[in-house]
Design a protein around this motif. Sequence first.
Motif, mmCIF file in Angstrom:
data_model
loop_
_atom_site.group_PDB
_atom_site.id
_atom_site.type_symbol
_atom_site.label_atom_id
_atom_site.label_comp_id
_atom_site.label_asym_id
_atom_site.label_seq_id
_atom_site.Cartn_x
_atom_site.Cartn_y
_atom_site.Cartn_z
ATOM 1 N N SER A 1 0.871 -1.293 0.174
ATOM 2 C CA SER A 1 0.067 -0.167 0.003
ATOM 3 C C SER A 1 0.757 2.026 -0.665
ATOM 4 C CB SER A 1 -1.062 0.077 1.578
ATOM 5 O OG SER A 1 0.309 0.018 2.234
ATOM 6 N N ASP B 1 -1.774 -0.122 -5.155
ATOM 7 C CA ASP B 1 -0.503 -1.258 -4.608
ATOM 8 C C ASP B 1 1.045 -1.196 -5.043
ATOM 9 O OD1 ASP B 1 0.736 -4.709 -4.405
ATOM 10 O OD2 ASP B 1 -1.921 -5.017 -4.180
ATOM 11 N N THR C 1 -4.485 -1.335 4.893
ATOM 12 C CA THR C 1 -3.621 -2.210 3.578
ATOM 13 C C THR C 1 -4.492 -3.770 4.088
ATOM 14 O OG1 THR C 1 -1.777 -1.322 4.330
ATOM 15 C CG2 THR C 1 -2.201 -3.293 3.233
#
Length: 365
Positions: free
Chosen positions: A50, A144, A266
């Motif tokens: 993240s 990501d 996350t």
Amino acid sequence: MSARTVDVAVVGAGAMGAATAWHLARAGREVAVFEQFEPGHIRGASHGASRNFNVAYTEPEYLAWLRDARTLWRELEAESDTALLETTGIVTHGRGRDLAAASDVISEGGFEAELLDVSAAEARWPGFRFDGPVLHNPGAGRLDADASVRAFLSGAAASGADVAWSAAVADVEVHGDDDVRFTVTDADGSHRVHARRLVCTAGAWTSKTLTGVKGVTLPTLRVTQEQPAHFRPLDPSASWPGFNHHPAADDPRTAWFAAPVYGMLTPGEGVKAGWHAAGPEIDPDRRSFVPDAALTAALVRYAGEWLPGVDATTFNEITCTYTSTVDARFVLERTGPVVVGAGFSGHGFKFTPVIGRTLAALASP
């Protein structure tokens, strides 16, 4: 010692090197990427699941880059058939910034911005205690990181780039405007490489890679070990935008902060929170990977006071590096055949595809 010739050598296969290789290879350039560690290693700044795609900037040039970056992230998603950028929104609060002025600039820069009072913000996101007013950017989101690096490298390889892992670069020498040479050491031993261009995206190892190279002058690059943590959310179904909290030195509620705070959810790991650029200076080859106890204690205190939606006593810490310039501006320069991308100062990841495009252009004839 055997020798190899390539057009463009990229040193470092983190986010910036991967994106540079992606742009170069898609443009038909011969590209070789050399990474000193294994795929997915955790020694640098590009690992993890993240990163905030934060649009709360007041510099028009950054906002222009963010508009382009958003387009390029979507292009990479389509090419790789991988979800990379999720629109979660980001909230920014704290008296350390003029958020009303920021809201106006962000809106003018092409991103939605709204100001909320504390009660309205806490009603919408009860996992936070806010230090109002609160700037909400609905179009911001979360990247990501691991998947992004893989997508850039896969795309580069599909367009012909060669990626060498566990291949350390040393002894860089400039022999002319179109001639740079260096030694690569890998499992097969050491060999020399001759390149027309060398793009150094070595992160915390930038100074070590380029110190003493003729004609190349680097600004001061400070390497620190940072230590965000993932906290367990009390309600797994709760909505969590990304967040930034800017302390004010004259406010006792925030004067004790080690630095501004950033964070995001996350998926599968918890709510991530960390101090921005508060960690100790380190040698990247001599890291302990052990978090600083005082910074840990301060982060736990922060979670306990400002994140009521998490269990502040249940967390997992991770470590990474920041390579920072004095003013947090990026180093994007070319000297002769050597191009340098460095000093991303803990806020560069969101710009990755634009930085890669810039470095690829600098490496062009």
